[in-house]
Write a protein that holds these residues in place. Sequence first.
Motif, PDB file in Angstrom:
ATOM      1  N   ASP A  94     -66.355  84.135 -93.770  1.00 51.01           N
ATOM      2  CA  ASP A  94     -64.995  83.798 -93.331  1.00 51.01           C
ATOM      3  C   ASP A  94     -64.119  85.049 -93.293  1.00 51.01           C
ATOM      4  N   THR A  95     -64.264  85.891 -94.307  1.00 51.60           N
ATOM      5  CA  THR A  95     -63.475  87.128 -94.353  1.00 51.60           C
ATOM      6  C   THR A  95     -63.792  88.015 -93.147  1.00 51.60           C
ATOM      7  N   GLN A  96     -65.110  88.155 -92.870  1.00 51.12           N
ATOM      8  CA  GLN A  96     -65.513  89.004 -91.748  1.00 51.12           C
ATOM      9  C   GLN A  96     -64.980  88.451 -90.420  1.00 51.12           C
ATOM     10  N   ARG A  97     -65.034  87.127 -90.275  1.00 51.53           N
ATOM     11  CA  ARG A  97     -64.494  86.518 -89.050  1.00 51.53           C
ATOM     12  C   ARG A  97     -62.998  86.750 -88.921  1.00 51.53           C
ATOM     13  N   ALA A  98     -62.288  86.623 -90.072  1.00 48.97           N
ATOM     14  CA  ALA A  98     -60.833  86.825 -90.062  1.00 48.97           C
ATOM     15  C   ALA A  98     -60.501  88.260 -89.654  1.00 48.97           C
ATOM     16  N   ILE A  99     -61.277  89.207 -90.165  1.00 51.04           N
ATOM     17  CA  ILE A  99     -61.041  90.612 -89.818  1.00 51.04           C
ATOM     18  C   ILE A  99     -61.212  90.823 -88.314  1.00 51.04           C
ATOM     19  N   VAL A 100     -62.302  90.272 -87.770  1.00 50.00           N
ATOM     20  CA  VAL A 100     -62.578  90.461 -86.345  1.00 50.00           C
ATOM     21  C   VAL A 100     -61.460  89.842 -85.500  1.00 50.00           C
ATOM     22  N   GLY A 126     -54.464  90.016 -97.886  1.00 51.90           N
ATOM     23  CA  GLY A 126     -53.923  89.913 -99.237  1.00 51.90           C
ATOM     24  C   GLY A 126     -54.921  90.329-100.313  1.00 51.90           C
ATOM     25  N   VAL A 127     -55.748  91.305 -99.988  1.00 50.28           N
ATOM     26  CA  VAL A 127     -56.723  91.806-100.973  1.00 50.28           C
ATOM     27  C   VAL A 127     -56.606  93.327-101.094  1.00 50.28           C
ATOM     28  N   ALA A 128     -57.320  93.883-102.105  1.00 48.49           N
ATOM     29  CA  ALA A 128     -57.330  95.344-102.267  1.00 48.49           C
ATOM     30  C   ALA A 128     -58.195  95.969-101.173  1.00 48.49           C
ATOM     31  N   LYS A 129     -57.854  97.207-100.799  1.00 52.01           N
ATOM     32  CA  LYS A 129     -58.619  97.931 -99.773  1.00 52.01           C
ATOM     33  C   LYS A 129     -60.108  97.992-100.109  1.00 52.01           C
TER      34      LYS A 129
END
Lengths: 215, 215
Positions: free
Chosen positions: A5-11, A30-33
């Motif tokens: 889900d995170t990877q999809r959100a980034i894309v 909303g997370v750390a680098k």
Amino acid sequence: MKLTDTQRAIVEFVKDDGHKSQSEIAEMLGVAKSEIRGDLALLTTLEILGARQEYGYYYQGKKNYILFAELLKSFPIENIMSMPVIVEERTSVYDAIVMMFLENVGSIYITKNGNLVGVVSRKDLLRAAIGTQDLNHTPVNVVMTRMPNIKTVEPETSVFECAKMLVESQIDGVPVIERDINEPEIIRVVGRVTKTNITNLFVRMGNDYFIEGMI
Amino acid sequence: MKLTDTQRAIVEFVKDDGHKSQSEIAEMLGVAKSEIRGDLALLTTLEILGARQEYGYYYQGKKNYILFAELLKSFPIENIMSMPVIVEERTSVYDAIVMMFLENVGSIYITKNGNLVGVVSRKDLLRAAIGTQDLNHTPVNVVMTRMPNIKTVEPETSVFECAKMLVESQIDGVPVIERDINEPEIIRVVGRVTKTNITNLFVRMGNDYFIEGMI
């Protein structure tokens, strides 16, 4: 291998809004680098995202699948490595054995003032345990394998290179190390790669051998 | 993954001379039937050869490549398993530890009259070695994990299923077993699969991700 889900959100974010820096992407989520380092490495390895210095990440296009070997030769080990278990060199052999059971690992790294000096495996500790030494009063550095006789890899080393080293050297694991630019003689252990990490990846790849198209 | 000289010779023989039995192929190569079992399994898995009962092996055609996951899901573990190291249940813990060092394995299988009853790992032996027992007078069956608490696979189980079992059960290896048709309660150990076998296969696959075309 399905994207998370995170990877999809980034894309989706990069695709809609043009080029973005790692900081901007982290802020959006909303997370750390540091938490999205592995995701960005995967997305660029798969060529779903491109990355250019001072320009940031940009959407590169849909890719339906990637062959295993391509992925494993360009995928850095830092994305699948485990946390290292480390003790200082004056620790007793007995305490090192207890630590090995508590942490459930097959090898422990030994440091002197934070600098990697040796490694002990279950085999080393078993050999010590059937010997005549008093395990409570023998420091672990007496039974360890010492630097420079230890194979190491760096966070950027590919999973393929790591696996090949384990096979060719007939060892169960290697420490992942970093050297300080200002003090190159200092070796810091930042991770641990074992045949368990490789087997986990093998199963993940067998589960989903296509990288699902993004759209 | 390139075909070996033996595998190429088999394909050429079957291709030129029509359908051939396993015995005929073994005779042509001047080897025992059992020696080409793995090669024939690979060639049929890759669909380079077909096999039909009472008809034998026949040439099925050129195939340029196969994806990893296809191969690992249909490839039986017997082709990459190692030899098991086995001791009888009255063997002392000390002798089991010595055997583990001599054979350089991570686990030993324990039998009673040839029937699998337990397994000991380096971890079990290390735990015993720091205990209070007299290792020379404690039989290994006191410290072993007992059947039926042992995961097992059969020679026909796929490498993918085996790897998944190792990952999900968080174990380093499993015995490969066969049951006697006439005495199904008797469990014979015929092999051993560990994360080492899986890592070796991972590297082989990474080395050559195309199955080279046959012609």
